[in-house]
Design a protein around this motif. Structure first.
Motif, mmCIF file in Angstrom:
data_model
loop_
_atom_site.group_PDB
_atom_site.id
_atom_site.type_symbol
_atom_site.label_atom_id
_atom_site.label_comp_id
_atom_site.label_asym_id
_atom_site.label_seq_id
_atom_site.Cartn_x
_atom_site.Cartn_y
_atom_site.Cartn_z
ATOM 1 N N GLU A 1 0.859 -1.176 0.000
ATOM 2 C CA GLU A 1 0.000 0.000 0.000
ATOM 3 C C GLU A 1 0.905 1.238 0.000
ATOM 4 O O GLU A 1 1.834 1.341 0.801
ATOM 5 N N ARG A 2 0.616 2.162 -0.917
ATOM 6 C CA ARG A 2 1.401 3.402 -1.016
ATOM 7 C C ARG A 2 0.527 4.552 -0.531
ATOM 8 O O ARG A 2 -0.478 4.884 -1.144
ATOM 9 N N PHE A 3 0.927 5.173 0.586
ATOM 10 C CA PHE A 3 0.086 6.163 1.245
ATOM 11 C C PHE A 3 0.050 7.494 0.482
ATOM 12 O O PHE A 3 1.069 7.994 0.029
ATOM 13 N N SER A 4 -1.167 8.046 0.378
ATOM 14 C CA SER A 4 -1.330 9.434 -0.032
ATOM 15 C C SER A 4 -1.258 10.333 1.196
ATOM 16 O O SER A 4 -0.594 11.370 1.176
ATOM 17 N N HIS A 5 -1.942 9.925 2.259
ATOM 18 C CA HIS A 5 -1.784 10.631 3.535
ATOM 19 C C HIS A 5 -2.321 9.782 4.678
ATOM 20 O O HIS A 5 -3.175 8.910 4.490
ATOM 21 N N ILE A 6 -1.773 10.051 5.863
ATOM 22 C CA ILE A 6 -2.292 9.530 7.125
ATOM 23 C C ILE A 6 -2.514 10.761 7.993
ATOM 24 O O ILE A 6 -1.550 11.386 8.448
ATOM 25 N N ARG A 7 -3.775 11.113 8.202
ATOM 26 C CA ARG A 7 -4.092 12.398 8.839
ATOM 27 C C ARG A 7 -4.914 12.191 10.106
ATOM 28 O O ARG A 7 -5.926 11.485 10.098
ATOM 29 N N LEU A 8 -4.483 12.825 11.195
ATOM 30 C CA LEU A 8 -5.203 12.813 12.466
ATOM 31 C C LEU A 8 -5.778 14.202 12.694
ATOM 32 O O LEU A 8 -5.042 15.193 12.697
ATOM 33 N N ARG A 9 -7.106 14.272 12.886
ATOM 34 C CA ARG A 9 -7.778 15.546 13.086
ATOM 35 C C ARG A 9 -8.487 15.534 14.429
ATOM 36 O O ARG A 9 -9.108 14.551 14.817
ATOM 37 N N GLY A 10 -8.409 16.675 15.141
ATOM 38 C CA GLY A 10 -9.085 16.824 16.418
ATOM 39 C C GLY A 10 -10.149 17.899 16.354
ATOM 40 O O GLY A 10 -9.941 18.951 15.732
ATOM 41 N N GLN A 11 -11.315 17.647 16.993
ATOM 42 C CA GLN A 11 -12.411 18.609 17.001
ATOM 43 C C GLN A 11 -12.886 18.851 18.431
ATOM 44 O O GLN A 11 -12.768 17.978 19.301
ATOM 45 N N ASP A 12 -13.451 20.041 18.643
ATOM 46 C CA ASP A 12 -14.044 20.317 19.947
ATOM 47 C C ASP A 12 -15.502 19.867 19.963
ATOM 48 O O ASP A 12 -16.009 19.296 18.978
ATOM 49 N N ALA A 13 -16.225 20.138 21.048
ATOM 50 C CA ALA A 13 -17.592 19.656 21.215
ATOM 51 C C ALA A 13 -18.551 20.261 20.188
ATOM 52 O O ALA A 13 -19.574 19.659 19.851
ATOM 53 N N ALA A 14 -18.217 21.447 19.665
ATOM 54 C CA ALA A 14 -19.066 22.098 18.672
ATOM 55 C C ALA A 14 -18.742 21.658 17.248
ATOM 56 O O ALA A 14 -19.393 22.091 16.299
ATOM 57 N N GLY A 15 -17.746 20.802 17.088
ATOM 58 C CA GLY A 15 -17.366 20.321 15.763
ATOM 59 C C GLY A 15 -16.304 21.147 15.067
ATOM 60 O O GLY A 15 -15.947 20.856 13.916
ATOM 61 N N ALA A 16 -15.783 22.169 15.733
ATOM 62 C CA ALA A 16 -14.732 22.998 15.135
ATOM 63 C C ALA A 16 -13.393 22.259 15.192
ATOM 64 O O ALA A 16 -13.068 21.607 16.207
ATOM 65 N N GLU A 17 -12.633 22.359 14.106
ATOM 66 C CA GLU A 17 -11.339 21.671 14.063
ATOM 67 C C GLU A 17 -10.318 22.386 14.933
ATOM 68 O O GLU A 17 -10.113 23.595 14.809
ATOM 69 N N LEU A 18 -9.675 21.630 15.806
ATOM 70 C CA LEU A 18 -8.648 22.176 16.680
ATOM 71 C C LEU A 18 -7.254 22.020 16.086
ATOM 72 O O LEU A 18 -6.405 22.892 16.227
ATOM 73 N N PHE A 19 -7.005 20.884 15.422
ATOM 74 C CA PHE A 19 -5.701 20.641 14.835
ATOM 75 C C PHE A 19 -5.809 19.555 13.772
ATOM 76 O O PHE A 19 -6.790 18.804 13.710
ATOM 77 N N SER A 20 -4.809 19.490 12.943
ATOM 78 C CA SER A 20 -4.692 18.445 11.924
ATOM 79 C C SER A 20 -3.218 18.127 11.769
ATOM 80 O O SER A 20 -2.393 19.026 11.542
ATOM 81 N N ARG A 21 -2.868 16.848 11.914
ATOM 82 C CA ARG A 21 -1.473 16.429 11.809
ATOM 83 C C ARG A 21 -1.371 15.237 10.868
ATOM 84 O O ARG A 21 -2.293 14.424 10.781
ATOM 85 N N GLU A 22 -0.234 15.139 10.167
ATOM 86 C CA GLU A 22 -0.024 14.047 9.224
ATOM 87 C C GLU A 22 1.268 13.309 9.526
ATOM 88 O O GLU A 22 2.239 13.909 9.993
ATOM 89 N N LEU A 23 1.256 12.009 9.247
ATOM 90 C CA LEU A 23 2.468 11.203 9.316
ATOM 91 C C LEU A 23 3.075 11.116 7.917
ATOM 92 O O LEU A 23 2.342 10.986 6.931
ATOM 93 N N PRO A 24 4.399 11.126 7.817
ATOM 94 C CA PRO A 24 5.045 11.129 6.505
ATOM 95 C C PRO A 24 5.281 9.741 5.915
ATOM 96 O O PRO A 24 6.140 9.569 5.066
ATOM 97 N N ASP A 25 4.538 8.719 6.381
ATOM 98 C CA ASP A 25 4.768 7.364 5.883
ATOM 99 C C ASP A 25 4.527 7.276 4.377
ATOM 100 O O ASP A 25 3.657 7.957 3.828
ATOM 101 N N ARG A 26 5.270 6.384 3.726
ATOM 102 C CA ARG A 26 5.158 6.241 2.282
ATOM 103 C C ARG A 26 4.601 4.874 1.881
ATOM 104 O O ARG A 26 3.681 4.783 1.079
ATOM 105 N N TYR A 27 5.167 3.789 2.430
ATOM 106 C CA TYR A 27 4.777 2.438 2.036
ATOM 107 C C TYR A 27 4.453 1.591 3.260
ATOM 108 O O TYR A 27 5.057 1.746 4.329
ATOM 109 N N LEU A 28 3.512 0.666 3.087
ATOM 110 C CA LEU A 28 3.313 -0.433 4.020
ATOM 111 C C LEU A 28 3.321 -1.704 3.180
ATOM 112 O O LEU A 28 2.436 -1.919 2.339
#
Length: 247
Positions: free
Chosen positions: A174-201
């Protein structure tokens, strides 16, 4: 279509005198063998104004559970030449093949093309081999029955960290386009977004990953979303919290 990658590097060597890497191109960036396709070729072209020398090495490629690449000798892999000297504007073809073309699980290799520095000027370093650039082209041997199946396991968060395991249960990489972790508050607003730089599994491998949750957002965190996108698969998972997963 072959894609030419122009590699421009300036790497300082741990030696008495620093050296600068040359400019060269490699095409294609990856090879696929298997079945009736028993061999392939990689072209190296000298884009510099001076002669460049290269050493070629082919190694078996696997990954440990932390995602680190592990390389080992591969006697079933055949490639030549193993040394290249290219004048400015000239190119050379590296032939590569394998003795194993019918495999149940995809085999993975790397063809390393290493630019060699010119010998040192003093007697102490004249016979030492120094590498300026080490470029590894992936080489895959397709399985008899190609299949893609990416599994996401053990996704959780505590003590200010998000953790999960990705498992490749298919027979191909599998060749990754992105691995993204997103965090939201109780109202659904995005607090942060982070990505891992992995390429292959690679096929049959798994990887345990950990990402720190930004401390300044952890107290307001109500939901985590993990998105994994590859060239063949897509996985999405959410976690909702009754209380923030802070330390």
């Amino acid at each position: 279509m072959h894609v030419i990658a122009r590699l421009f590097f300036a790497i300082v060597l741990a030696a008495a005198q620093a050296a600068q890497a040359g400019e060269f191109s490699v095409s294609p960036l990856r090879l696929e063998l298997g079945g009736a396709v028993r061999s392939g070729a990689v072209t190296v072209r000298n884009e510099d104004k001076v002669a460049l020398m290269f050493q070629v090495e082919g190694l078996s490629w696997r990954q440990d559970e932390s995602g680190q690449d592990v390389y080992e000798p591969a006697p079933e892999l055949v490639f030549f030449p193993r040394l290249l000297k290219l004048e400015p504007g000239h190119e050379a073809v590296i032939r590569i093949g394998t003795r194993q073309t019918l495999v149940p699980l995809e085999k993975a290799y790397r063809l390393f093309i290493e630019e060699l520095a010119a010998p040192g000027g003093d007697e102490a370093t004249a016979h030492q081999v120094k590498f300026l650039v080490r470029f590894g082209a992936p080489v895959f041997v397709r399985p008899v029955q190609p299949a893609h199946k990416l599994a996401l396991e053990a996704f959780d968060a505590s003590a200010g960290q998000a953790r999960w395991t990705l498992r490749n249960e298919g027979t191909r990489h599998e060749r990754f386009s992105h691995i993204r972790l997103r965090g939201q508050d109780a109202a659904g607003a995005e607090l942060f977004s982070r990505e891992l730089p992995d390429r292959y599994l690679l096929a049959g491998h798994s990887r345990r990953a950990t990402l720190e949750i930004p401390p300044d957002h952890c107290g307001r965190l109500a939901r985590l979303t993990l998105e994994v996108l590859t060239d063949k698969s897509e996985v999405r998972r959410e976690i909702a919290f009754g209380a923030p997963p802070c330390p």
